[in-house]
Scaffold this active site. Structure first.
Site, PDB file in Angstrom:
ATOM      1  CD  GLU A 127     -53.715-135.904 -38.163  1.00  0.00           C
ATOM      2  OE1 GLU A 127     -53.975-135.729 -36.963  1.00  0.00           O
ATOM      3  OE2 GLU A 127     -52.943-135.195 -38.800  1.00  0.00           O
ATOM      4  N   GLY A 267     -49.303-140.551 -30.199  1.00  0.00           N
ATOM      5  CA  GLY A 267     -49.405-139.975 -28.862  1.00  0.00           C
ATOM      6  C   GLY A 267     -50.818-139.589 -28.483  1.00  0.00           C
ATOM      7  CB  ALA A 268     -52.744-137.289 -27.898  1.00  0.00           C
ATOM      8  CG  MET A 269     -56.775-137.608 -33.389  1.00  0.00           C
ATOM      9  SD  MET A 269     -55.605-136.967 -34.635  1.00  0.00           S
ATOM     10  CE  MET A 269     -56.646-135.745 -35.403  1.00  0.00           C
ATOM     11  CD  GLU A 304     -52.784-133.986 -29.514  1.00  0.00           C
ATOM     12  OE1 GLU A 304     -53.398-133.631 -30.538  1.00  0.00           O
ATOM     13  OE2 GLU A 304     -51.638-134.498 -29.567  1.00  0.00           O
ATOM     14  CG  HIS A 307     -53.421-129.786 -33.018  1.00  0.00           C
ATOM     15  ND1 HIS A 307     -52.795-129.255 -34.121  1.00  0.00           N
ATOM     16  CD2 HIS A 307     -52.729-130.918 -32.715  1.00  0.00           C
ATOM     17  CE1 HIS A 307     -51.762-130.031 -34.460  1.00  0.00           C
ATOM     18  NE2 HIS A 307     -51.703-131.051 -33.617  1.00  0.00           N
TER      19      HIS A 307
HETATM   20  N1  TRP Z   1     -52.438-135.094 -35.111  1.00  0.00           N
HETATM   21  C1  TRP Z   1     -51.865-135.889 -34.058  1.00  0.00           C
HETATM   22  C2  TRP Z   1     -51.008-134.936 -33.268  1.00  0.00           C
HETATM   23  O1  TRP Z   1     -49.969-134.533 -33.684  1.00  0.00           O
HETATM   24  C3  TRP Z   1     -51.038-137.015 -34.566  1.00  0.00           C
HETATM   25  C4  TRP Z   1     -51.725-138.329 -34.720  1.00  0.00           C
HETATM   26  C5  TRP Z   1     -52.405-138.990 -33.789  1.00  0.00           C
HETATM   27  C6  TRP Z   1     -51.686-139.186 -35.828  1.00  0.00           C
HETATM   28  N2  TRP Z   1     -52.802-140.195 -34.278  1.00  0.00           N
HETATM   29  C7  TRP Z   1     -52.384-140.334 -35.510  1.00  0.00           C
HETATM   30  C8  TRP Z   1     -51.136-139.108 -37.071  1.00  0.00           C
HETATM   31  C9  TRP Z   1     -52.519-141.394 -36.392  1.00  0.00           C
HETATM   32  C10 TRP Z   1     -51.274-140.151 -37.963  1.00  0.00           C
HETATM   33  C11 TRP Z   1     -51.972-141.276 -37.630  1.00  0.00           C
HETATM   34  O2  TRP Z   1     -51.371-134.487 -32.255  1.00  0.00           O
HETATM   35 ZN    ZN Z   2     -50.190-132.431 -33.556  1.00  0.00          ZN
END
Ligand code: TRP
Ligand code: ZN
Length: 879
Positions: A127, A267-269, A304, A307
């Site tokens: 992302e 933070g995290a994905m 996460e 999501h």
């Molecule tokens: N979707 C992730 C979240 O909000 C956000 C995120 C993690 C992100 N890594 C990233 C966004 C790198 C942009 C680029 O939980």
């Molecule tokens: Zn998010």
């Protein structure tokens, strides 16, 4: 630095994809130097071909293209074109397969986007648009596909090979290599793809869903951190149960994996079934993590996880819809944390963040609506506005609809759109349909930027017992939006009598008595509300629960605020009364300094704080919030022209005045909060620790030897990081001989623990002491400073840029330090660099001297040849 084309993408230019991907087979050969990626796409034209053929355009960059085959035959060089960011095949059949071979060098990938290496492992971050640096692909969220992924690597060095979904096949290969094939049965966009390979420890647990399915939970981390994942796993189980109970959402795969990595931009994905986390949101032991860290881990793990429904099962049509998943998921994680902790305290923390980070953004040159109209670099739009203001919009919808209809709307949204890529409009429509409410005006919250100002005034007609509240709303201009239409604002109010009792809120003409709290729907530029049945003039409690993301202005007298501080039932309003009182006092001291007057403590204010401190308030965390003065950043928000030096002095003066006059009360309250029992995670005592440490921080402002000894004693005897930091924070700003010994001792003890060393860097960068900038400069050359590790860079340089008096040093040395370091970081990591520029973009809020210095530093960046898109956008928009 490759991207030099700085084009703007507009929301209105959205077109559905011409080609969709039915399925994708990926094969990664992870090598020592290079990684080979073979991708086989089953493509299908999604448009009507009778009107003419359209080219296939795929996104891709930063790799070497090795080969390209269409329906099994190599494509001739003249049959396709490769540009800096795309592959174009002018003529393709209606359905076909495309095979692409690319070659990557993950060990050289310092952008931490796409496939990269961190501490000997391979991992991905796709992302928003990282997948295109792995292979050619329609890298947009509205192309959903079925992924099958084979990962091949050396068995010895990479025993763990992970991707999304379920493992299908595994086996041995020649040369000591092995492979695992993963299959994800859920269609997903490329941004949710993930791969991990490494020598990792795994801690496991399991969860039984509401329908009785077993889910295997696995947390992967470095062997040395094996003992630090328990809290994260426990938080995951809580989140899974909570989402079932609160939103009826059940998990959908057989396993849920979380991997902790040290080098991570954010933070995290939420990658499907395989979340990748910044290790700071996973790893915790009582000795290394504070209570705040524990709570942050619970919240991000929840975020996460949530999501999986709000983001993955229902995803975004395009990146302008980012708040569709992020605002909604922030709201969900805030509610989760509120249910796990103290609801009122959680709300206060969320408001505090919104009012500093988001309000500043909304009032500056980078202000944008929750649903932006255009962007150059999407990574710059992962903002407090899209996330946190977006979360507030969901909260307002719940307030306006009521919990029951809101839940019906959520159910309808998931039912209608499961498996699809949709828009914010689709979400609002589901809410409107489920509630039969007209949300037409409410939609303006998504399209108009800026923080509305709500000015309220009142009058009381003693003869007929009617209290009249007049409400005016306005919204300042923001870039591209000079004029705003009125918003639909839920203004939640209550009324208190002079003894602090809650009164019924009865609207004129309605049968009495009304409820004690009610939602006023403010939807015009000016409105008047009449409340009847009142014996005497009430004190209104306005914006209960912080019911809308607005600035509220009501001419409270100091004694009204004291009354609300003591008696208001809504925790936010009660806290806010104290904050307003403190802000009035501190800003008066700022004015005194500017006028050359002597600073004197405000006795009524000290009395109000004494009353709070000695009130015996049982919610110790709330009391700690109530006794924490507004931050320098928030106070700055309240000033027409920010004077960071004067704010710092006024706030320090107020802290010291309180400490001087309430010395024994602070000591006594600290004593009652301290325990001789060993620390326990979730022992229900985090509020006590917080209050005790706040008392200590106040006392340390006295610069008294006895207190310093108390503080050092706490440092020496602490069995947990909360109390250790509670002592170290004040010591880091204390001009005493013990300071350097203690900091040195801390460093030596924790030298091997990255996250604790980050804390050590931040402590020094955030110090009040005069030499802090020199110290920060010196730390750049410390052997543990790592330019390319975002956590470490943020711990030192990012923290320093939050140090208001030092960053804003009148000679500009603080600004120069930030930019000196950013000039080194920009080529390595444009994404993180762009985010760290934020403190310079607010230059218009300062006096001409600082304005010039801040602009000068921004221009130093602007002058770089080949500015990456991320940084270019921020610099151009802010100058
Ligand atoms: N979707 C992730 C979240 O909000 C956000 C995120 C993690 C992100 N890594 C990233 C966004 C790198 C942009 C680029 O939980
Ligand atoms: Zn998010």
């Amino acid at each position: 630095m490759t991207e030099t084309a700085h084009t703007t993408i507009h929301r209105h230019d959205y077109r559905p994809p011409d080609y969709t991907v039915e399925s994708i087979d990926l094969r990664f050969e992870l090598g020592k130097e290079t990684t080979l990626v073979r991708s086989r796409l089953a493509l299908r034209a999604a448009y009507d071909r009778s009107g003419g053929e359209r080219p296939l355009i795929l996104d891709g960059h930063r790799f070497v293209l090795r080969s390209l085959c269409l329906d099994g035959a190599p494509l001739a060089p003249e049959a396709f074109q490769v540009s800096e960011e795309t592959l174009v095949v002018p003529s393709v059949p209606a359905t076909f397969t495309l095979e692409v071979e690319t070659e990557l060098r993950p060990q050289d990938n310092t952008f931490l986007e796409g496939l990269y290496r961190s501490n000997g492992m391979f991992c991905t971050q796709c992302e928003a648009q990282g997948f295109r640096s792995i292979t050619y692909y329609p890298d947009r969220p509205d192309v959903l596909s079925i992924f099958t992924v084979t990962v091949i690597a050396d068995r010895e060095r990479y025993p763990v090979l992970l991707s999304n979904g379920n493992p299908m096949d595994r086996g041995e290969l020649p040369d000591g290599r092995h492979f695992i094939t993963w299959h994800d049965p859920f269609r997903k966009p490329s941004y949710l793809f993930a791969l991990v390979a490494g020598r990792l420890a795994c801690i496991e647990d399991s969860f039984t869903t509401c329908s009785g399915r077993g889910v295997s939970l696995r947390l992967y981390l470095q062997e040395a951190n094996r003992n630090k994942g328990e809290h994260a796993l426990r938080s995951l189980k809580k989140a899974m149960r909570w989402d079932e109970e609160t939103f009826g959402r059940e998990y959908d795969l057989d396993c849920y994996m979380i991997v902790a990595v040290d080098d991570f931009n954010m933070g995290a994905m939420e990658n499907k079934g395989l979340n990748i986390f910044n290790s700071c949101y996973v790893l915790a032991t009582p000795e290394t993590a504070t209570d705040t860290d524990y709570q942050a881990i619970e919240e991000v793990i929840g975020h996460e996880y949530f999501h999986n429904w709000s983001g993955n099962r229902v995803t975004c049509r395009d990146w302008f819809q980012l708040s569709l998943k992020e605002g909604l998921t922030i709201f969900r994680d805030q509610e989760f944390s509120a249910d796990m902790e103290s609801r009122g305290v959680k709300r206060i923390a969320d408001v505090r963040y919104l009012r500093t980070a988001q309000f500043a953004e909304d009032g500056g040159p980078l202000a944008h609506p929750v649903r932006p109209e255009s962007y150059m670099e999407i990574n710059n739009f992962y903002t407090a506005t899209v996330y946190n203001k977006g979360g507030e919009l969901i909260r307002m919808l719940r307030t306006l609809l009521g919990a029951g209809r809101f839940r019906k709307g959520m159910d309808l949204y998931f039912e209608r759109h499961d498996g699809h890529a949709v828009t914010i409009e689709d979400f609002v429509q589901a809410m409107a349909d489920a509630s039969n409410m007209d949300l037409g005006q409410f939609r303006l919250w998504y399209s108009q930027a800026g923080t509305p100002l709500v000015e309220a005034s009142s009058s009381f007609e003693a003869a007929d017992g009617v209290f009249t509240l007049t409400v005016r709303q306005s919204c300042p201009p923001t870039p591209g939006q000079p004029d705003k239409q009125p918003f639909h604002i839920p203004l939640v109010v209550g009324l208190l009598d002079r003894a602090g009792r809650e009164l019924p809120v009865t609207l004129f003409g309605e049968p009495a008595p009304g409820p004690t709290t009610r939602i006023l729907e403010v939807n015009r530029a000016e409105q008047t509300f009449h409340f009847s049945g009142l014996d005497s003039e009430p004190v209104p409690a306005l914006l209960r629960g912080f019911s809308a993301p607005v600035k509220l202005d009501y001419p409270y007298r100091p004694d009204d605020l004291v009354l609300l501080m003591a008696h208001e039932t809504d925790p936010f309003c009660r806290w806010e009364a104290g904050q307003q009182l403190a802000a009035q006092v501190i800003l008066a001291l700022v004015a005194d300094q500017q006028a050359g007057r002597e600073l004197k403590p405000d006795q009524a204010f000290v009395a109000a704080y004494r009353a709070a401190l000695t009130s015996g308030e049982p919610d110790r965390a709330f009391l700690a919030e109530a006794l924490t003065l507004p931050s320098e950043k928030y106070l700055a928000e309240l000033m027409p022209v920010i004077d960071p030096g004067a704010i710092h002095i006024a706030r320090r003066f107020t802290i010291r005045a309180l400490a001087t006059q309430l010395r024994n009360d602070f000591l006594a309250v600290r004593e009652t909060c301290r325990s001789t029992r060993p620390y326990g995670v979730d022992d229900g005592r985090s509020g006590e620790r917080r209050l005790a440490n706040l008392c200590l921080a106040y006392l340390m402002s006295l610069e008294e030897q006895a207190i310093t000894e108390l503080c050092i004693q706490q440092y020496r005897t602490s069995d947990n990081m909360t109390d250790t930091m509670g002592a170290l924070g004040p010591l880091a700003s204390c001009d005493c001989p013990e300071r350097s010994q203690v900091l040195e001792d801390f460093y030596r003890h924790w030298q091997g623990d990255r996250l604790v060393v980050d804390k050590w860097f931040s402590l020094r960068a955030l110090s009040d002491l005069p030499g802090t900038l020199d110290d920060a400069r010196a730390l750049i050359d410390h052997p543990d400073f790592e330019l390319a590790n975002p956590n470490r860079f943020r711990a030192l340089v990012g923290a320093f840029s939050q140090n208001q008096p030092h960053f804003h040093a009148p000679d500009g040395a603080g600004y120069r330090f930030l930019v000196d370091q950013l000039l080194r970081l920009i080529p390595l990591n444009p994404q993180v660099s762009a985010r760290l520029l934020a403190p310079l973009t607010t230059w218009r809020r300062f006096e001409p001297g600082r304005q010039a210095l801040m602009q000068q530093e921004l221009r130093r960046i602007q002058a770089l040849p080949k500015l990456p898109r991320d940084v270019y956008e921020v610099v151009e928009k802010s100058l």
